[in-house]
Design a protein around this motif. Structure first.
Motif, short mmCIF file in Angstrom:
data_model
loop_
_atom_site.label_atom_id
_atom_site.label_comp_id
_atom_site.label_asym_id
_atom_site.label_seq_id
_atom_site.Cartn_x
_atom_site.Cartn_y
_atom_site.Cartn_z
N THR A 50 18.00 -30.37 -29.35
CA THR A 50 18.65 -30.61 -30.65
C THR A 50 18.72 -29.34 -31.48
N GLY A 51 17.88 -28.36 -31.17
CA GLY A 51 17.84 -27.13 -31.95
C GLY A 51 17.15 -27.29 -33.29
N ALA A 52 16.57 -28.45 -33.54
CA ALA A 52 15.90 -28.71 -34.82
C ALA A 52 14.61 -27.89 -34.91
N ASP A 53 14.25 -27.52 -36.13
CA ASP A 53 13.01 -26.81 -36.38
C ASP A 53 11.91 -27.87 -36.53
N LEU A 54 11.27 -28.21 -35.42
CA LEU A 54 10.32 -29.32 -35.39
C LEU A 54 8.88 -28.85 -35.59
N PRO A 55 8.06 -29.68 -36.26
CA PRO A 55 6.65 -29.37 -36.43
C PRO A 55 5.88 -29.72 -35.14
N TRP A 56 6.04 -28.91 -34.12
CA TRP A 56 5.50 -29.18 -32.79
C TRP A 56 3.98 -29.35 -32.80
N TRP A 57 3.27 -28.71 -33.74
CA TRP A 57 1.82 -28.77 -33.80
C TRP A 57 1.33 -30.14 -34.25
N ARG A 58 2.24 -31.00 -34.68
CA ARG A 58 1.87 -32.35 -35.10
C ARG A 58 1.98 -33.36 -33.96
N VAL A 59 2.27 -32.90 -32.76
CA VAL A 59 2.31 -33.77 -31.58
C VAL A 59 1.31 -33.21 -30.58
N VAL A 60 0.30 -34.00 -30.26
CA VAL A 60 -0.83 -33.54 -29.45
C VAL A 60 -1.04 -34.46 -28.25
N THR A 61 -1.90 -34.03 -27.35
CA THR A 61 -2.26 -34.87 -26.21
C THR A 61 -3.15 -36.02 -26.69
N ALA A 62 -3.42 -36.95 -25.81
CA ALA A 62 -4.29 -38.08 -26.13
C ALA A 62 -5.72 -37.63 -26.44
N GLN A 63 -6.06 -36.39 -26.08
CA GLN A 63 -7.38 -35.84 -26.38
C GLN A 63 -7.36 -35.06 -27.70
N GLY A 64 -6.20 -34.97 -28.35
CA GLY A 64 -6.09 -34.25 -29.61
C GLY A 64 -5.92 -32.76 -29.48
N THR A 65 -5.46 -32.31 -28.32
CA THR A 65 -5.31 -30.87 -28.07
C THR A 65 -3.85 -30.51 -27.78
N LEU A 66 -3.63 -29.24 -27.62
CA LEU A 66 -2.35 -28.69 -27.19
C LEU A 66 -2.62 -27.72 -26.05
N PRO A 67 -1.58 -27.29 -25.33
CA PRO A 67 -1.79 -26.30 -24.27
C PRO A 67 -2.46 -25.05 -24.84
N PRO A 68 -3.28 -24.37 -24.04
CA PRO A 68 -4.04 -23.20 -24.52
C PRO A 68 -3.19 -22.15 -25.24
N HIS A 69 -1.98 -21.89 -24.78
CA HIS A 69 -1.18 -20.84 -25.41
C HIS A 69 -0.68 -21.23 -26.80
N LEU A 70 -0.71 -22.50 -27.15
CA LEU A 70 -0.26 -22.95 -28.47
C LEU A 70 -1.41 -23.17 -29.46
N ARG A 71 -2.63 -23.23 -28.97
CA ARG A 71 -3.77 -23.59 -29.81
C ARG A 71 -4.03 -22.63 -30.97
N PRO A 72 -3.98 -21.31 -30.78
CA PRO A 72 -4.29 -20.44 -31.94
C PRO A 72 -3.37 -20.69 -33.14
N GLU A 73 -2.07 -20.76 -32.90
CA GLU A 73 -1.14 -21.00 -34.02
C GLU A 73 -1.32 -22.42 -34.56
N ALA A 74 -1.53 -23.38 -33.69
CA ALA A 74 -1.71 -24.76 -34.14
C ALA A 74 -2.95 -24.89 -35.03
N ARG A 75 -4.04 -24.23 -34.64
CA ARG A 75 -5.26 -24.28 -35.46
C ARG A 75 -4.99 -23.80 -36.88
N GLU A 76 -4.23 -22.71 -37.00
CA GLU A 76 -3.89 -22.18 -38.33
C GLU A 76 -3.06 -23.20 -39.12
N ARG A 77 -2.09 -23.78 -38.45
CA ARG A 77 -1.22 -24.76 -39.13
C ARG A 77 -2.02 -26.00 -39.52
N TRP A 78 -2.91 -26.47 -38.62
CA TRP A 78 -3.75 -27.64 -38.95
C TRP A 78 -4.62 -27.34 -40.17
N ARG A 79 -5.18 -26.14 -40.20
CA ARG A 79 -6.03 -25.73 -41.34
C ARG A 79 -5.20 -25.70 -42.62
#
Length: 110
Positions: A50-79
């Motif tokens: 869709t090309g939309a600017d989506l808040p990807w860090w707000r969609v996580v696995t069932a364990q509440g995580t994201l792939p390792p390469h996305l975690r540093p930026e996601a942690r900042e955004r979650w904070r």
């Protein structure tokens, strides 16, 4: 490039509707989008037809995580958003506190 499919548009609308400080799992998004596959939701988000600017860090696995390469930026955004997390090293979202529940099912137009 062809127009994004109906499912991709539904997924994008759902993800865009997740409020700051909250999350959904890939499975939650799949259920709301009437899709049988959480993995397909992940694929659609990664390809973002869709090309939309989506808040990807707000969609996580069932364990509440994201792939390792996305975690540093996601942690900042979650904070920054005040998203409840657990742990100090390998941070994961506290799903019991952060999971969003749309009151009326899928967001409008999904």
């Amino acid at each position: 490039m062809t127009a994004p499919g109906e499912l991709a548009v539904r997924v994008a609308r759902i993800v865009a509707a997740i409020p700051a400080g909250h999350v959904l799992t890939y499975g939650d998004v799949a259920e709301l989008a009437e899709c049988r596959s959480a993995r397909l939701v992940g694929t659609l988000m990664a390809r973002n037809p869709t090309g939309a600017d989506l808040p990807w860090w707000r969609v996580v696995t069932a364990q509440g995580t994201l792939p390792p390469h996305l975690r540093p930026e996601a942690r900042e955004r979650w904070r920054d958003e005040g998203t409840p997390v657990r742990g100090s090293g390998d941070v994961r979202v506290d799903l019991a506190r952060a999971r969003w529940t749309p009151e009326d099912g899928a967001p409008d137009g999904a």
